[in-house]
Write an enzyme that holds these catalytic residues in place. Structure first.
Site, mmCIF file in Angstrom:
data_model
loop_
_atom_site.group_PDB
_atom_site.id
_atom_site.type_symbol
_atom_site.label_atom_id
_atom_site.label_comp_id
_atom_site.label_asym_id
_atom_site.label_seq_id
_atom_site.Cartn_x
_atom_site.Cartn_y
_atom_site.Cartn_z
ATOM 1 N N ALA A 19 -0.159 -3.650 -19.340
ATOM 2 C CA ALA A 19 -1.520 -3.300 -18.950
ATOM 3 C C ALA A 19 -1.661 -1.804 -18.682
ATOM 4 O O ALA A 19 -2.716 -1.221 -18.930
ATOM 5 C CB ALA A 19 -1.904 -4.098 -17.702
ATOM 6 N N ASP A 130 0.909 -16.017 -12.870
ATOM 7 C CA ASP A 130 0.592 -15.792 -14.278
ATOM 8 C C ASP A 130 1.705 -16.358 -15.167
ATOM 9 O O ASP A 130 2.178 -15.700 -16.098
ATOM 10 C CB ASP A 130 0.380 -14.297 -14.568
ATOM 11 C CG ASP A 130 -0.283 -14.057 -15.932
ATOM 12 O OD1 ASP A 130 -0.959 -14.985 -16.434
ATOM 13 O OD2 ASP A 130 -0.117 -12.960 -16.490
#
Length: 481
Positions: A19, A130
């Site tokens: 990210a 996640d």
């Protein structure tokens, strides 16, 4: 990067993208030891400073055979570096064949290891939040390791447990209560493990998002007819029984880890001779449970257990620098050659130049035993011709792309859920052979593989048969640190 970053270590290759920046493979030029280094540009992602420090703090609390080891971080001016164990076996999602899954014997092995790692985390009071196949890596011995702790958090401290509020995760894997909030940490992670189990056994995900707007989820939640639909119809009764209890919509009714470990599918030995995909426990058609017996709101009795183990390490010193130039010692374990990384894994394409600088003679380094990976193949044409064939195939499939000179493309599209899907194809000259190597940058791993299969079919006439199973030779690019 300056040469004195860490003496004797060099950046061998960019492995993938996270990210906030790239993940790079770092090799010791003398020993051949490898480490994954997550590079963060704080100038570009100012908000990452707090996030990354939290990630490292939480990750370093964990030390388990089924969790990627975090060796620490370093901050230098506007750049941050996180050092992680390098898992040479690739990502779990690469083992999952779209719409088919994987052999039951493999699915059971990886699932047991996943539950072992999650159980350890929860004992430590940490939730991952996640869990998905893209965040599960494999080491050189084909053992599963949980990675990417960017969304992890501490939910229990000093015996006190707190409800969680932050909505995070990946929609197809996320538990329904996470979308409503607040929620309990452990049942939410267990739900994600249940979705991973379905993905491994069926090669597809059951729904886009567990909400009342999703017809597939409502069929599972409110109807007895889901068993006649995919992915459930692909899964045998015993495994479906376990999935049903892990995917109970009400968190308080969901299986806990002790109950998962006692379930018959978890504890029963699977025969490898039965092992083509969903064989192993399959009931004859006449003995499939009736739809009314497969409701997620009904439970039956179940039984039995599981186990595993880690490696020794020597140490290399790395130091953490904060904004005030304070320095913290950060033990950086180096065990032979085996280290790993977070999200996307682009496999080892290591430089012969790098390895030729070794002082230990001409004996082949263990890094030469390269990973086999589905999403690459050799072709019978030159790299220049291959890029033309590839772009024609992308045009034919109406997939938007941009060229990455000299020989690569980036495809930016959407999957069937309208979620972003970005992947790259690099065309490389490997000792006179042309390799076409695909790597996921963003999006669902299963959707990426479906696109890869479509592209591969379009290029079938130039592909050297069986070449996706051949380990790749070394790439000749190395950057000094």
């Amino acid at each position: 990067m300056s040469n004195d970053f860490v003496e004797g270590w060099a950046i061998a290759q960019t492995l993938g993208e996270g990210a906030f920046g790239e993940v790079q493979l770092v090799i010791n030029k003398t020993t051949g030891e490898a480490v994954a280094m997550k590079v963060i540009d704080f100038k570009k992602h100012e908000e990452a400073k707090k996030t990354i420090r939290k990630e490292v703090t939480v990750h370093r609390m964990l030390s388990d055979k089924h969790i990627i080891q975090c060796y620490g971080m370093r901050q230098e001016n506007d750049w941050g570096y996180i050092f992680l164990e390098y898992a040479r076996g690739g990502e779990l999602f690469d083992k999952i064949e779209p719409d088919i899954g994987m052999p039951v014997v493999e699915a059971q092995k990886y699932f047991k290891q996943l539950i072992s790692g999650v159980e350890y985390m929860h004992r430590k009071g940490i939730a991952h939040r996640d869990l998905k196949p893209e965040n599960l890596l494999l080491d050189v011995h084909d053992n599963l390791k949980i990675s990417d702790f960017g969304m992890a958090t501490i939910f229990r401290f000093g015996g006190q447990e707190r409800p969680l509020e932050k909505q995070c995760g990946t929609f197809p894997y996320i538990a329904p209560e996470v979308l409503l909030r607040p929620y309990s940490a452990e049942p939410a992670d267990i739900w994600s493990c249940g979705i991973i189990l379905v993905a491994m056994l069926a090669g597809e995900l059951p729904w886009d998002k567990p909400t009342s707007e999703c017809a597939e989820y409502l069929l599972w939640k409110d109807s007895n007819q889901y068993v006649d639909h995919t992915p459930w119809s692909k899964i045998d009764n015993t495994a479906l029984s376990l999935a049903r209890r892990m995917l109970m919509p009400l968190p308080s009714s969901r299986f806990t880890i002790p109950k998962i470990k006692k379930h018959r599918w978890f504890s029963k030995k699977v025969c490898r001779s039965l092992g083509s995909h969903n064989s192993g426990f399959v009931s004859p058609p006449s003995k499939r449970l009736r739809s009314s017996e497969m409701s997620p709101t009904k439970c039956n009795k179940v039984e039995k257990f599981s186990s595993s183990q880690p490696l020794e390490h020597s140490h290399l010193a790395i130091y953490e620098h904060d904004g005030n130039n304070s320095v913290y010692d950060c033990n950086f374990s180096t065990a032979g050659f085996s280290f790993s990384q977070p999200t996307q894994l682009d496999d080892l394409l290591i430089s012969t130049q790098l390895l030729s600088t070794q002082s230990c003679g001409s004996q082949p380094n263990s890094l030469q035993k390269l990973v086999r990976r589905m999403t690459r193949f050799f072709v019978s044409v030159t790299p220049e011709e291959a890029i033309n064939y590839l772009t024609m195939a992308l045009d034919k499939l109406m997939l938007p792309f941009k060229n990455n000179p000299p020989c690569g493309v980036t495809v930016t599209t959407s999957d069937r859920r309208k979620s972003p899907l970005v992947f790259k194809a690099n065309i490389l000259n490997m000792d006179g052979q042309t390799l076409v190597d695909f790597r996921l940058s963003k999006g669902c791993g299963l959707e990426f593989k479906k696109h890869f299969i479509m592209i591969k079919k379009c290029l079938n006439n130039i592909i050297i048969k069986g070449s996706s199973l051949v380990p790749v030779p070394y790439m000749n690019v190395v950057d000094e640190m």
